[in-house]
Design a protein around this motif. Structure first.
Motif, PDB file in Angstrom:
ATOM      1  N   CYS A  49       0.826  -1.213   0.000  1.00 43.77           N
ATOM      2  CA  CYS A  49       0.000   0.000   0.000  1.00 43.77           C
ATOM      3  C   CYS A  49       0.860   1.264   0.000  1.00 43.77           C
ATOM      4  O   CYS A  49       0.478   2.287  -0.576  1.00 43.77           O
ATOM      5  CB  CYS A  49      -0.925   0.003   1.216  1.00 43.77           C
ATOM      6  SG  CYS A  49      -1.950  -1.476   1.370  1.00 43.77           S
TER       7      CYS A  49
ATOM      8  N   LYS B 272       1.093   1.689  -4.604  1.00 44.81           N
ATOM      9  CA  LYS B 272      -0.303   2.135  -4.608  1.00 44.81           C
ATOM     10  C   LYS B 272      -0.860   2.220  -6.024  1.00 44.81           C
ATOM     11  O   LYS B 272      -2.000   1.788  -6.268  1.00 44.81           O
ATOM     12  CB  LYS B 272      -0.422   3.496  -3.921  1.00 44.81           C
ATOM     13  CG  LYS B 272      -1.836   4.078  -3.931  1.00 44.81           C
ATOM     14  CD  LYS B 272      -1.871   5.464  -3.315  1.00 44.81           C
ATOM     15  CE  LYS B 272      -3.243   6.098  -3.471  1.00 44.81           C
ATOM     16  NZ  LYS B 272      -3.275   7.475  -2.920  1.00 44.81           N
TER      17      LYS B 272
ATOM     18  N   LEU C  65      -4.099   0.241  -7.333  1.00 43.11           N
ATOM     19  CA  LEU C  65      -5.333   0.894  -7.770  1.00 43.11           C
ATOM     20  C   LEU C  65      -5.703   0.520  -9.204  1.00 43.11           C
ATOM     21  O   LEU C  65      -6.882   0.555  -9.570  1.00 43.11           O
ATOM     22  CB  LEU C  65      -5.193   2.410  -7.626  1.00 43.11           C
ATOM     23  CG  LEU C  65      -5.109   2.925  -6.186  1.00 43.11           C
ATOM     24  CD1 LEU C  65      -5.046   4.448  -6.162  1.00 43.11           C
ATOM     25  CD2 LEU C  65      -6.293   2.433  -5.360  1.00 43.11           C
TER      26      LEU C  65
ATOM     27  N   MET D 129      -5.051   5.862   0.992  1.00 38.66           N
ATOM     28  CA  MET D 129      -6.221   6.370   0.278  1.00 38.66           C
ATOM     29  C   MET D 129      -6.785   7.645   0.900  1.00 38.66           C
ATOM     30  O   MET D 129      -7.734   8.232   0.361  1.00 38.66           O
ATOM     31  CB  MET D 129      -7.313   5.308   0.250  1.00 38.66           C
ATOM     32  CG  MET D 129      -6.931   4.035  -0.497  1.00 38.66           C
ATOM     33  SD  MET D 129      -6.563   4.323  -2.242  1.00 38.66           S
ATOM     34  CE  MET D 129      -8.178   4.839  -2.844  1.00 38.66           C
TER      35      MET D 129
ATOM     36  N   TRP E 119      -8.262   7.799   3.867  1.00 35.67           N
ATOM     37  CA  TRP E 119      -9.491   7.460   4.582  1.00 35.67           C
ATOM     38  C   TRP E 119      -9.300   7.392   6.087  1.00 35.67           C
ATOM     39  O   TRP E 119     -10.264   7.194   6.819  1.00 35.67           O
ATOM     40  CB  TRP E 119     -10.025   6.100   4.110  1.00 35.67           C
ATOM     41  CG  TRP E 119     -10.357   6.013   2.661  1.00 35.67           C
ATOM     42  CD1 TRP E 119     -10.691   7.041   1.821  1.00 35.67           C
ATOM     43  CD2 TRP E 119     -10.403   4.817   1.864  1.00 35.67           C
ATOM     44  NE1 TRP E 119     -10.942   6.570   0.560  1.00 35.67           N
ATOM     45  CE2 TRP E 119     -10.786   5.213   0.560  1.00 35.67           C
ATOM     46  CE3 TRP E 119     -10.190   3.472   2.130  1.00 35.67           C
ATOM     47  CZ2 TRP E 119     -10.926   4.278  -0.482  1.00 35.67           C
ATOM     48  CZ3 TRP E 119     -10.334   2.553   1.110  1.00 35.67           C
ATOM     49  CH2 TRP E 119     -10.701   2.956  -0.190  1.00 35.67           C
TER      50      TRP E 119
END
Length: 272
Positions: free
Chosen positions: A212, A216, A220, A243, A245
């Motif tokens: 991640c 990334k 994605l 992200m 979030w």
């Protein structure tokens, strides 16, 4: 420089039985119970996985000299496929695709997989050795340091061969670990397009926080094709951070589930 593909494994006689296929990095695990100073020496953390750097190259030989070690056919995706094969029972119900070297370790990996009933359809590289992974175990937890070697040489041209296309066509479920994003995103995207077009099921594992953090964009590029996303708490939190979030796991799960899908619909139920 990228490696060039060579010959595939010997064709398995029961391709039509394949229900689940995995694409990933086949590695020979070198496992040892170690002390904290060994982890510190190599910059390894428990409950984590990293790719080997130049500083890690001597570790594999040193580990074998200083500790009792166990050699195990491994690699995250291949391990998952072998367990699934054990559950499904019928030989040839699963298949695994990745790249090994034309060497003794590669032969051992293939023998172990086929002995478990998995259709091992390896690309075999003539010059690059089979990959290895140090499994450093302490207190019931482990740290993984993977030296991909030949596993890093997988090419989409192997995926496009008639043998692999026959396996992919037969399978209803595709599974990949996030580690394969470091090797061949084009192959994963091609798999995703096939799954979306044929209304099959694509499963992806985040695999490690570094995926991640540093991969990334490839992640994605594959996410629109993913039906089931797996990850532990630290991986999910890192995905949320990447992200934007946050790290609350329930929030990350809901937002990941709401990401756009290429097929525009949830996966169909598996056939009886």
């Amino acid at each position: 420089p990228r490696c060039t593909p060579s010959s595939c494994s010997e064709k398995h006689p029961a391709m039509a039985d394949t229900k689940l296929i995995g694409f990933g990095n086949p590695l020979l695990d070198i496992s040892a119970v170690v002390e904290q100073d060994v982890l510190d020496k190599w910059g390894a953390k428990l409950n984590d996985a990293i790719l080997a750097e130049d500083k890690h190259k001597p570790m594999y030989a040193e580990l074998a000299e200083s500790h009792p070690v166990e050699y195990i056919a491994g690699g995250a995706t291949q391990n998952s496929i072998r367990v699934a094969q054990w559950v499904m029972g019928k030989p040839g119900s699963t298949a695994f695709v990745g790249c090994v070297g034309k060497d003794q370790f590669g032969d051992k990996l293939e023998q172990a997989a086929r002995g478990d009933g998995v259709n091992a359809a390896y690309m075999k590289h003539p010059e690059t050795p089979t990959g290895t992974c140090a499994v450093l175990v302490k207190g019931g937890e482990r740290s993984l340091v993977a030296n991909l070697s030949a596993a890093n040489c997988y090419e989409i041209s192997h995926y496009e061969t008639a043998e692999i296309q026959e396996l992919v066509t037969a399978a209803n479920i595709v599974y990949c670990a996030g580690f394969f994003l470091t090797v061949s995103p084009p192959t994963m995207i091609a798999l995703g397009k096939h799954v979306a077009e044929k209304h099959k099921t694509f499963c992806l594992n985040l695999s490690a926080p570094f995926i991640c953090q540093f991969f990334k964009d490839p992640l994605l590029s594959v996410m629109p094709y993913v039906d089931f996303l797996f990850g532990n708490e630290s991986e999910a939190a890192e995905f949320g951070k990447a992200m934007g979030w946050g790290e609350e796991l329930d929030v990350v799960a809901l937002k990941a589930a709401a990401m756009p899908k290429e097929s525009g619909s949830p996966p169909p139920p598996p056939p009886p």
